[in-house]
Design a protein around this motif. Structure first.
Motif, PDB file in Angstrom:
ATOM      1  N   UNK A 147      43.568 -56.818 -14.705  1.00 32.31           N
ATOM      2  CA  UNK A 147      44.674 -57.379 -13.886  1.00 32.31           C
ATOM      3  C   UNK A 147      45.486 -58.509 -14.689  1.00 32.31           C
ATOM      4  N   UNK A 148      44.655 -59.251 -15.599  1.00 38.13           N
ATOM      5  CA  UNK A 148      45.311 -60.160 -16.529  1.00 38.13           C
ATOM      6  C   UNK A 148      45.674 -59.787 -17.766  1.00 38.13           C
ATOM      7  N   UNK A 149      45.638 -58.355 -17.939  1.00 35.80           N
ATOM      8  CA  UNK A 149      45.979 -57.484 -18.990  1.00 35.80           C
ATOM      9  C   UNK A 149      45.051 -57.763 -20.254  1.00 35.80           C
ATOM     10  N   UNK A 150      43.723 -58.056 -20.166  1.00 42.39           N
ATOM     11  CA  UNK A 150      42.837 -57.919 -21.349  1.00 42.39           C
ATOM     12  C   UNK A 150      42.383 -56.662 -21.094  1.00 42.39           C
ATOM     13  N   UNK A 151      41.629 -56.403 -22.582  1.00 40.92           N
ATOM     14  CA  UNK A 151      41.085 -55.078 -22.482  1.00 40.92           C
ATOM     15  C   UNK A 151      39.396 -55.159 -22.098  1.00 40.92           C
ATOM     16  N   UNK A 152      38.858 -54.234 -21.558  1.00 40.61           N
ATOM     17  CA  UNK A 152      37.391 -54.366 -20.931  1.00 40.61           C
ATOM     18  C   UNK A 152      36.660 -53.336 -21.807  1.00 40.61           C
ATOM     19  N   UNK A 153      35.527 -53.931 -22.380  1.00 42.97           N
ATOM     20  CA  UNK A 153      34.652 -53.099 -22.864  1.00 42.97           C
ATOM     21  C   UNK A 153      33.268 -52.927 -22.097  1.00 42.97           C
ATOM     22  N   UNK A 154      33.051 -51.903 -21.388  1.00 45.13           N
ATOM     23  CA  UNK A 154      32.035 -51.768 -20.617  1.00 45.13           C
ATOM     24  C   UNK A 154      30.800 -51.912 -21.332  1.00 45.13           C
ATOM     25  N   UNK A 155      29.519 -52.601 -20.704  1.00 43.98           N
ATOM     26  CA  UNK A 155      28.353 -52.561 -21.616  1.00 43.98           C
ATOM     27  C   UNK A 155      27.190 -51.713 -20.976  1.00 43.98           C
ATOM     28  N   UNK A 156      26.471 -51.064 -21.691  1.00 48.35           N
ATOM     29  CA  UNK A 156      25.341 -50.247 -20.948  1.00 48.35           C
ATOM     30  C   UNK A 156      24.390 -51.073 -20.265  1.00 48.35           C
ATOM     31  N   UNK A 157      23.642 -50.353 -19.444  1.00 43.79           N
ATOM     32  CA  UNK A 157      22.940 -51.154 -18.516  1.00 43.79           C
ATOM     33  C   UNK A 157      21.710 -51.748 -19.127  1.00 43.79           C
ATOM     34  N   UNK A 158      21.258 -51.534 -20.351  1.00 43.48           N
ATOM     35  CA  UNK A 158      20.414 -52.169 -21.260  1.00 43.48           C
ATOM     36  C   UNK A 158      20.767 -53.480 -21.652  1.00 43.48           C
ATOM     37  N   UNK A 159      21.951 -53.692 -21.560  1.00 46.21           N
ATOM     38  CA  UNK A 159      22.574 -55.014 -22.164  1.00 46.21           C
ATOM     39  C   UNK A 159      22.253 -56.157 -21.099  1.00 46.21           C
ATOM     40  N   UNK A 160      21.244 -57.075 -21.289  1.00 43.42           N
ATOM     41  CA  UNK A 160      20.888 -58.095 -20.220  1.00 43.42           C
ATOM     42  C   UNK A 160      21.384 -59.502 -20.714  1.00 43.42           C
ATOM     43  N   UNK A 161      21.746 -59.683 -21.683  1.00 45.98           N
ATOM     44  CA  UNK A 161      22.240 -60.991 -21.999  1.00 45.98           C
ATOM     45  C   UNK A 161      23.615 -61.228 -22.754  1.00 45.98           C
TER      46      UNK A 161
ATOM     47  N   UNK B 278      29.286 -54.583 -33.025  1.00 45.25           N
ATOM     48  CA  UNK B 278      28.727 -53.322 -33.428  1.00 45.25           C
ATOM     49  C   UNK B 278      29.830 -52.196 -33.255  1.00 45.25           C
ATOM     50  N   UNK B 279      30.532 -52.005 -32.133  1.00 53.62           N
ATOM     51  CA  UNK B 279      31.396 -50.906 -31.778  1.00 53.62           C
ATOM     52  C   UNK B 279      32.797 -51.359 -32.305  1.00 53.62           C
ATOM     53  N   UNK B 280      33.343 -52.586 -32.495  1.00 55.18           N
ATOM     54  CA  UNK B 280      34.672 -53.153 -33.085  1.00 55.18           C
ATOM     55  C   UNK B 280      34.629 -52.922 -34.551  1.00 55.18           C
TER      56      UNK B 280
END
Length: 295
Positions: free
Chosen positions: A91-105, A115-117
């Motif tokens: 809603x604030x016009x930022x881009x969202x990079x969803x994290x996999x469930x294994x990311x805990x911190x 790594x992705x970017x």
């Protein structure tokens, strides 16, 4: 027994005198900043866990930067959320990079995003890291862009956003002001590496690629990044004119839990990086490594 106590207090005095001597350089006049050699393309990374209530404030402050907006991409990294952080970011016009469930911190989220970017076609020149409850001064990115000409990683000046809310948060403001002036400003003046404290720092692409992303093995990702950079011989700069406001604990119990996590994290960092820091200090005569080990 008396001899042991005497030796112990002599060691403490040496430590105290060393830190006093370095801190005096914080009284030196601030270095006049040079004009930026070029404008960099920034990726702003915001690791967020259940930050629906405050994420919009940070994004708004980043949208208000005195820096070309086409050169700034804001990435929110929601991880382990049970609220609508991702929706609030969109809603604030930022881009969202969803994290996999294994990311805990937070560290793991930053590492995954980097790594992705780095593999993407966007060709970012530098990466800035914030917490979701931060606010950035309008000159933050322009000043960081200038400072990245002389150092591959740069720490900003940090202040408590909620310093008038409670006595505990006011104490954090005193702590940050002291650290800004007598720790980081002093080390910048004497040519040592500034300390990466918390959030609000920028790192150039070349250094992040050399590190293989953000290190994320400990509870204190900031201190771990600090140690990893020093082990590679990268000096950490300090930019006093880039100001970040960070929300701080307001109760003793919150502060206690935070400080306990920091203490555990510092011990983890020393376990993973202590020997490498000492080896580099001896082989390369790198006094920044000795300075960090003493801290």
């Amino acid at each position: 027994m008396n001899a042991a106590v005497t030796v112990f207090f002599l060691i403490i005095k040496v430590f105290s005198l060393y830190f006093l001597a370095v801190s005096l350089f914080g009284l030196c006049s601030r270095r006049r900043p040079e004009p930026a050699a070029r404008l960099r393309r920034f990726a702003v990374l915001i690791a967020a866990r259940n930050e629906e209530s405050c994420i919009a404030g940070l994004i708004e402050s980043l949208r208000a930067q005195h820096y070309p907006p086409e050169l700034v991409d804001i990435w929110v990294l929601p991880n382990n959320c049970t609220d609508c952080t991702a929706e609030a970011a969109r809603r604030s016009e930022a881009q969202v990079l969803e994290m996999p469930a294994s990311v805990r911190s937070k560290g793991a989220a930053l590492h995954t995003a980097a790594k992705a970017l780095l593999r993407s076609a966007r060709n970012y020149d530098a990466f800035c890291v914030f917490d979701a409850d931060n606010e950035a001064d309008p000159a933050f990115l322009s000043e960081m862009n200038r400072a990245l000409d002389r150092a591959a990683i740069v720490k900003s000046r940090i202040l408590a956003k909620n310093r008038t809310q409670a006595g505990i948060s006011a104490c954090y403001e005193i702590y940050f002001c002291s650290a800004n002036h007598f720790l980081n400003r002093a080390r910048e003046a004497v040519g040592l590496s500034a300390r990466v404290i918390g959030t609000g720092f920028a790192i150039r692409r070349d250094l992040l690629e050399a590190l293989g992303g953000f290190p994320c093995r400990t509870l204190t990702e900031d201190a771990e990044l600090y140690a990893a950079c020093l082990c590679r011989g990268a000096r950490i700069g300090y930019c006093e004119t880039a100001v970040l406001y960070d929300e701080q604990p307001v109760t003793f119990s919150q502060s206690w839990r935070q400080r306990l996590r920091w203490s555990k994290g510092f011990l983890q960092v020393f376990r993973y990086y202590g020997s490498a820091l000492l080896k580099r200090a001896v082989r390369e005569r790198d006094f920044s490594c000795i300075d960090f080990t003493l801290m």
